[in-house]
Scaffold this active site. Structure first.
Site, mmCIF file in Angstrom:
data_model
loop_
_atom_site.group_PDB
_atom_site.id
_atom_site.type_symbol
_atom_site.label_atom_id
_atom_site.label_comp_id
_atom_site.label_asym_id
_atom_site.label_seq_id
_atom_site.Cartn_x
_atom_site.Cartn_y
_atom_site.Cartn_z
ATOM 1 N N LEU A 148 70.118 -0.079 4.134
ATOM 2 C CA LEU A 148 70.215 1.277 3.597
ATOM 3 C C LEU A 148 69.008 2.120 3.937
ATOM 4 C CD1 LEU A 148 71.671 0.593 0.024
ATOM 5 C CD2 LEU A 148 72.894 1.387 2.053
ATOM 6 N N VAL B 4 65.431 -1.768 1.861
ATOM 7 C CA VAL B 4 66.507 -1.676 0.884
ATOM 8 C C VAL B 4 67.834 -1.945 1.590
ATOM 9 C CG1 VAL B 4 67.651 -0.262 -0.852
ATOM 10 C CG2 VAL B 4 65.196 0.004 -0.457
ATOM 11 N N LYS C 181 66.365 -4.426 -3.040
ATOM 12 C CA LYS C 181 65.076 -4.012 -2.488
ATOM 13 C C LYS C 181 64.221 -5.249 -2.281
ATOM 14 C CE LYS C 181 61.612 -0.406 -3.032
ATOM 15 N NZ LYS C 181 61.227 0.787 -3.823
ATOM 16 N N ASP D 131 55.647 10.408 -7.477
ATOM 17 C CA ASP D 131 56.171 10.454 -6.107
ATOM 18 C C ASP D 131 57.591 11.013 -6.088
ATOM 19 O OD1 ASP D 131 55.913 10.162 -3.380
ATOM 20 O OD2 ASP D 131 56.548 8.062 -3.340
#
Length: 536
Positions: free
Chosen positions: A19, A27, A42, A135
């Site tokens: 992904l 991921v 992940k 973030d």
């Protein structure tokens, strides 16, 4: 390489496609084989395995996200480590806001406001738990199947002790295009830093441009600190003045000039003319959800003002509905209802004139037969396709553009693209088995083309041997067209080989060379192959 895990099993998860990639992790989409559901897996990149700082940050992200339960925060299902591979299993949302913006450039204001409400609601829950994300950016905003925003990647988040909301100083972390002026200076951070980053994210989504462009880290950081952002309406004139004013307020240099909290931002976004009609009534959005995490409640004036606003909206809606009803009752009788024939043209239907239907115009230009008059939308053009004929060994999994399509052999059609990637993977092969993965990138593809592709992949097995003398050299010459592999007997007692036939050759100084043919199967060789050379 991130492709090393495709088709493999990590604990109870079978990896199906990649992904995205990050600085410290990859991921994947995977299948939980116990529950038989897809998940996002992940994985900490192998080069960071064993590094205490990287593993601590990886675990901290999972723990932070798991503690913050909210529909707009990614749901963590599982955390673990298998054979040195650390992983986090999360709810699957394959599309990110960053990916969508890369495809379409910008989004309508109504959609930006809807996403902003969801992100702000998630931040309100995080801030109430004294967690700063640090973030917020499009790549860290996932999109659910219904189009709602889901905040992910709490790797830089900090859970702060009670009574001390600011973050640590002299540390600059985050993404330069989206971090706040105080973040650029390495100063103390509070929850208003996340609101600035959210403002930069919405600016990018609404205008198709970043508030401050550039490739140099220092130049961008200095612009965040010193330069006011350009008017969003200069890049996207369709934006409303109210939304523009809110964006510029979020991007204020001084945190005191921004919206004071994520809760207040939810309310401000929901009050915009472009907000979704149901934004004020969704139980999981706005201050009604987040207030449970806050010690203070809105003042009496705030409640009275909110009630007055919603009352005025209800009165206006009722007045407009009454106006439409009144005008409709005085109109002339409607023509006979119509139906749509097979060509898409309206035809008169027999019977009384009353009832619902599409009126048949008695004059005017002819209707466009390429339009669906029941929905007033163009009929989409036929999708151009490419035919593929893929073949591989029976156990190999076949992928087309990272999508699993079959095992062993597949014939079918895919939407046309000038560049296609097809892949074959032998499942459950060791990560060191390079022949278990075969990629082919197809370029200059034309619509309607038929492509026949053979994807030769092979699994691996471990061959064990016991050789004397120990300084002998052991080589395996592939009889199926592969490479020759060679090692010293005293440096290894086993070798991982692709399946197939090999000429095993053992030689040493002053010894008679030995050679024999062996067959390597996926089941491997349980007992070592003994061989003692005759030496002078």
């Amino acid at each position: 390489m991130p492709n090393r895990y495709l088709g493999r099993r990590i604990g109870k998860y079978r990896v199906t496609r990649l992904l995205g990639t990050g600085a410290c992790s990859w991921v994947y989409e995977a299948v939980d084989q116990d529950l038989e559901i897809p998940v996002a897996l992940k994985i900490l990149r192998p080069e960071f395995a064993g590094q205490e700082q990287a593993e601590t940050r990886f675990r901290r992200e999972a723990a932070t996200a798991a503690r913050l339960r909210h529909p707009n925060i990614v749901y963590v299902r599982d955390v673990g480590q298998v054979d040195g591979t650390a992983f986090v299993a999360m709810e699957l949302h394959p599309l990110t806001l960053g990916r969508r913006l890369a495809l379409v450039g910008s989004l309508p204001e109504t959609e930006c406001v809807r996403l902003g409400i969801g992100i702000a609601a998630a931040l309100a829950v995080a801030h109430a738990s004294r967690v700063i994300h640090r973030d917020i950016k499009p790549d860290n905003i996932l999109l659910s199947q219904s189009g709602d925003a889901v905040v992910a990647d709490f790797g830089l988040a900090r859970a702060l002790p009670s009574g001390s909301f600011p973050s640590d100083t002299n540390t600059v972390e985050g993404t330069p295009h989206y971090f706040s002026p105080e973040q650029a200076r390495g100063r103390e951070l509070d929850h208003r830093s996340d609101l600035y980053s959210l403002g930069a994210t919405l600016y990018r989504a609404a205008t198709g441009r970043l508030p401050f462009e550039g490739d140099d880290w220092y130049t961008i950081a200095r612009a965040h600190v010193e330069t006011p952002p350009s008017s969003p309406r200069a890049h996207a004139p369709a934006l409303t003045p109210q939304f523009e004013a809110l964006l510029l307020r979020l991007l204020a240099k001084d945190p005191a000039d921004r919206v004071p909290s994520a809760v207040a931002l939810v309310d401000a976004l929901a009050a915009l003319p472009s907000a979704p009609a149901h934004a004020a009534t969704l139980p999981r959005l706005g201050s009604r959800t987040v207030e449970a995490f806050r010690p203070q409640v809105p003042g009496r004036f705030h409640r009275l003002l909110t009630a007055a606003v919603f009352g005025l909206v209800a009165v206006l809606a009722g007045w407009m509905a009454w106006g439409r009803t009144s005008s409709g009752s005085s109109a002339a009788p409607s023509p006979r209802p119509t139906s749509i024939d097979s060509t898409g043209n309206p035809t008169a239907r027999g019977g009384a004139a009353s009832g619902s239907g599409i009126p048949l115009a008695s004059s005017g230009p002819p209707r466009d037969s390429t339009r669906d008059t029941t929905r007033h939308r163009p009929i989409p053009a036929p999708v151009r396709r490419v035919r593929l004929d893929l073949s591989a060994p029976d156990s190999a999994q076949l992928y087309v553009d990272n999508r699993l399509v079959a095992v062993g052999r597949w014939r079918g059609e895919v939407p046309f693209a000038p560049r296609l990637t097809v892949r074959a993977v032998v499942p459950d092969a060791p990560a060191t088995c390079h022949t278990a993965l075969h990629d082919t990138v197809l370029t200059r593809v034309t619509p309607g083309q038929r492509l026949v592709i053979d994807l030769p992949v092979r699994g691996c097995a471990v061959v064990r041997y016991r050789v004397e003398p120990r300084d002998a050299r052991v080589s395996f010459l592939s009889l199926d067209g592969g490479n020759t592999l060679e090692t010293r007997a005293d440096s290894a007692v086993s070798f991982s080989l692709p399946t197939g036939r090999y000429l095993m050759r053992i030689s040493a100084p002053r010894c008679i060379t030995f050679s024999d043919t062996i067959v390597v199967r996926t089941s491997g060789n349980a007992s070592p192959l003994p061989r003692k050379l005759f030496c002078s």
